[in-house]
Structure formats: C-alpha cells, structure tokens
Design a protein around this motif. Structure first.
Motif, short mmCIF file in Angstrom:
data_model
loop_
_atom_site.label_atom_id
_atom_site.label_comp_id
_atom_site.label_asym_id
_atom_site.label_seq_id
_atom_site.Cartn_x
_atom_site.Cartn_y
_atom_site.Cartn_z
N TYR A 36 0.84 -1.18 0.00
CA TYR A 36 0.00 0.00 0.00
C TYR A 36 0.88 1.24 0.00
O TYR A 36 1.95 1.27 0.61
CB TYR A 36 -0.92 0.01 1.22
CG TYR A 36 -2.14 -0.87 1.05
CD1 TYR A 36 -2.04 -2.26 1.14
CD2 TYR A 36 -3.39 -0.31 0.77
CE1 TYR A 36 -3.15 -3.06 0.96
CE2 TYR A 36 -4.51 -1.11 0.59
CZ TYR A 36 -4.38 -2.48 0.69
OH TYR A 36 -5.50 -3.27 0.50
N GLY A 41 -1.39 13.08 4.43
CA GLY A 41 -2.76 13.57 4.56
C GLY A 41 -3.81 12.71 3.92
O GLY A 41 -4.99 13.10 3.89
N LYS A 42 -3.42 11.55 3.43
CA LYS A 42 -4.36 10.65 2.76
C LYS A 42 -4.33 9.27 3.40
O LYS A 42 -3.43 8.94 4.17
CB LYS A 42 -4.00 10.51 1.27
CG LYS A 42 -4.02 11.83 0.51
CD LYS A 42 -5.41 12.40 0.41
CE LYS A 42 -5.45 13.64 -0.45
NZ LYS A 42 -6.83 14.23 -0.53
N GLY A 43 -5.34 8.46 3.07
CA GLY A 43 -5.34 7.09 3.52
C GLY A 43 -4.50 6.22 2.60
O GLY A 43 -4.27 6.57 1.45
N PRO A 44 -4.03 5.07 3.10
CA PRO A 44 -3.27 4.15 2.23
C PRO A 44 -4.14 3.66 1.08
O PRO A 44 -5.36 3.56 1.21
CB PRO A 44 -2.91 3.00 3.18
CG PRO A 44 -3.06 3.55 4.56
CD PRO A 44 -4.15 4.57 4.47
N LEU A 46 -4.07 0.64 -2.24
CA LEU A 46 -3.38 -0.52 -2.80
C LEU A 46 -2.54 -0.12 -4.00
O LEU A 46 -3.02 0.53 -4.93
CB LEU A 46 -4.40 -1.59 -3.20
CG LEU A 46 -3.79 -2.85 -3.82
CD1 LEU A 46 -2.97 -3.60 -2.78
CD2 LEU A 46 -4.89 -3.75 -4.38
N LYS B 9 -12.79 15.42 9.77
CA LYS B 9 -11.41 15.33 9.31
C LYS B 9 -10.45 15.69 10.44
O LYS B 9 -9.40 15.08 10.59
CB LYS B 9 -11.20 16.29 8.14
CG LYS B 9 -9.80 16.25 7.54
CD LYS B 9 -9.66 15.10 6.57
CE LYS B 9 -8.35 15.22 5.78
NZ LYS B 9 -8.19 14.12 4.80
N PHE B 90 -8.15 5.74 10.71
CA PHE B 90 -8.59 5.39 9.36
C PHE B 90 -9.66 4.33 9.43
O PHE B 90 -9.50 3.30 10.11
CB PHE B 90 -7.42 4.86 8.52
CG PHE B 90 -6.43 5.92 8.13
CD1 PHE B 90 -5.25 6.07 8.84
CD2 PHE B 90 -6.69 6.76 7.06
CE1 PHE B 90 -4.34 7.05 8.49
CE2 PHE B 90 -5.79 7.75 6.71
CZ PHE B 90 -4.61 7.89 7.43
N ILE B 100 -8.28 -3.58 0.29
CA ILE B 100 -8.84 -2.76 1.36
C ILE B 100 -8.88 -1.33 0.88
O ILE B 100 -7.89 -0.80 0.35
CB ILE B 100 -8.00 -2.88 2.63
CG1 ILE B 100 -8.03 -4.31 3.15
CG2 ILE B 100 -8.49 -1.92 3.70
CD1 ILE B 100 -7.15 -4.52 4.36
N PHE B 102 -9.36 2.52 2.05
CA PHE B 102 -9.27 3.35 3.24
C PHE B 102 -9.96 4.69 3.01
O PHE B 102 -9.99 5.22 1.89
CB PHE B 102 -7.81 3.63 3.60
CG PHE B 102 -7.10 2.46 4.21
CD1 PHE B 102 -6.49 1.51 3.42
CD2 PHE B 102 -7.03 2.33 5.59
CE1 PHE B 102 -5.82 0.44 3.97
CE2 PHE B 102 -6.37 1.25 6.16
CZ PHE B 102 -5.77 0.31 5.35
N GLY B 103 -10.50 5.24 4.10
CA GLY B 103 -10.94 6.62 4.08
C GLY B 103 -9.75 7.55 4.13
O GLY B 103 -8.60 7.11 4.20
N GLU B 104 -10.02 8.85 4.15
CA GLU B 104 -8.95 9.83 4.11
C GLU B 104 -8.38 10.15 5.48
O GLU B 104 -7.41 10.89 5.58
CB GLU B 104 -9.45 11.10 3.43
CG GLU B 104 -9.87 10.90 1.99
CD GLU B 104 -9.23 11.88 1.02
OE1 GLU B 104 -8.78 11.46 -0.06
OE2 GLU B 104 -9.17 13.08 1.38
#
Lengths: 114, 111
Positions: A36, A41-44, A46, B9, B90, B100, B102-104
């Motif tokens: 990943y 500032g972001k989510g992981p 894939l 957030k 998250f 998977i 993920f959200g931010e």
C-alpha cells in the motif's frame, strides 16, 4: 510480536534511481502480499499485490519480487520520481475462518529528491 | 463514487470527553475496520466487523466502542478520551476481493 518486518524505516533516493523496500514474514500460511502507498494527509491505497505462486509481478515502474523459501518479498520502484515520495506499507494476509487476517509492516517513508 | 467517507477530518477533544468518528462506505462491502496510525507504529487494528450486527476486537480495542447496525455505517466511539488516543484514525472496508479501501483519515488531538 511483529510478524511482518519491514525495512528500511526511511529511504532517500535520487530521481531516476531504484527504490527497494524489503519485507520478511514468519507465518507460512500467508497467501497474499499487498503493498500500500500512502501520501501525506491521505489514507493508504493498494499499489500492487502478489500471491506466493509467482516470484515476480510488475506493474509499470513497480515490481514485487517474492522469495517463498526465504519468506521475503520486496518492492522495487524503478526510475523513482519525486511523485513517488510517500509511505509504503507491506502486508501479509491469511484466511482466518471465514475472514481474512492482514498483518502490516511498520512502513517505509520514501523521499525522492529531484 | 465516494468510496469510504470519514468525518470529521480534524477534531480536538479535552481529556474525558466522548465523541464518535463516523464512517460510511457505498461499495456494499461486508468487512469494515478501524485503524489508528501513530509514528513508527504503523497501522494498528482497533475493531472490525464482518457484517451488519457483527463486531470484534482488533489489536488495540481498549477505550473504543463500535457498532454495525447497517452494512454502510461503522462508527467508532471514544468513551472517555485520553491523550494516548491522540492519533490519526482510518476507516477501511473490503469486499470479496482482498483489496482494502481506506478513508482519508480523521486527525484527533486529545488535550
């Protein structure tokens, strides 16, 4: 107990170079190995994944090399670009009953210098 | 195509306060989970759910509650916030494939 060991913790590469991140696992029941990518500032998200029946998978500049006997897998980023600067997580997954259990590495912070 | 949506957030809480982090997904995924991310500690699983009405503890569940009344929503409740719960949270979901989503993230500071 960390079942997936990721190294290095941080990595600095020059633009155009090759970035290599390594992971080692212990549980031979793992049957799915994703990577990943996480930008600040972001989510992981894939990036690329491999199953243990193949030794290599390539998607563009990103390649996973998998060594089942050594219980190791690695991510290679060819021609690294500043836009590749991010945190990279390896993971290993196995089926647990009707569900999947995912074990994460601790992450590698990659900085690609222009 | 919203994917996984988390709110708020950013949040600052005082020690002892309670709050709920909201999470919703529109992909009809059965599996949802909450992680916290702290420097040098990677992603640690707090709670997860394999379907509506079913929840289970992850690696670090203490101080958190979850519920799953619908397939879409999976809120995370902090019962009595502590400074140790300062983290980035998250929410994630996955379907029959292994990916998977993920959200931010939700940045929480407890003072």
């Amino acid at each position: 107990q960390q079942q997936v060991k990721q190294s290095p913790q941080s990595l600095i590469v020059q633009k155009g170079g090759i970035s290599i991140i390594n992971c080692a696992y212990e549980n031979t029941a793992f049957d799915y190995f994703p990577w990943y990518q996480q930008f600040p500032g972001k989510g992981p998200a894939l990036l690329i994944a491999i199953r243990p029946d193949v030794s290599e998978k390539k998607e563009g500049r990103f390649t996973i090399s998998f060594n089942k006997s050594a219980k190791q897998f690695s991510l290679h980023i060819m021609d690294s670009q500043p836009g590749d600067s991010a945190t990279y997580f390896c993971a290993a997954s196995t089926r647990a009953g009707n569900n999947r259990k995912l074990i994460w590495g601790l992450g590698t912070s990659l900085a690609v210098n222009p | 195509n919203a994917g996984v949506t988390q709110t708020p957030k950013f949040q600052v809480l005082k020690t002892g306060q309670s709050m709920t982090l909201q999470c919703a997904q529109d992909m009809n995924h059965e599996y949802m989970s909450w992680y916290r991310q702290d420097p040098g500690m990677g992603l640690r699983l707090i709670h997860y759910s394999v379907g509506a009405g079913i929840t289970d503890q992850g690696e670090v569940p203490n101080g958190y509650n979850v519920s799953r009344s619908t397939t879409e929503d999976f809120p995370l409740r902090l019962l009595s916030a502590a400074p140790s719960q300062t983290s980035v949270y998250f929410c994630a979901s996955s379907g029959y494939r292994n990916t998977i989503y993920f959200g931010e993230g939700s940045w929480l500071t407890v003072v």
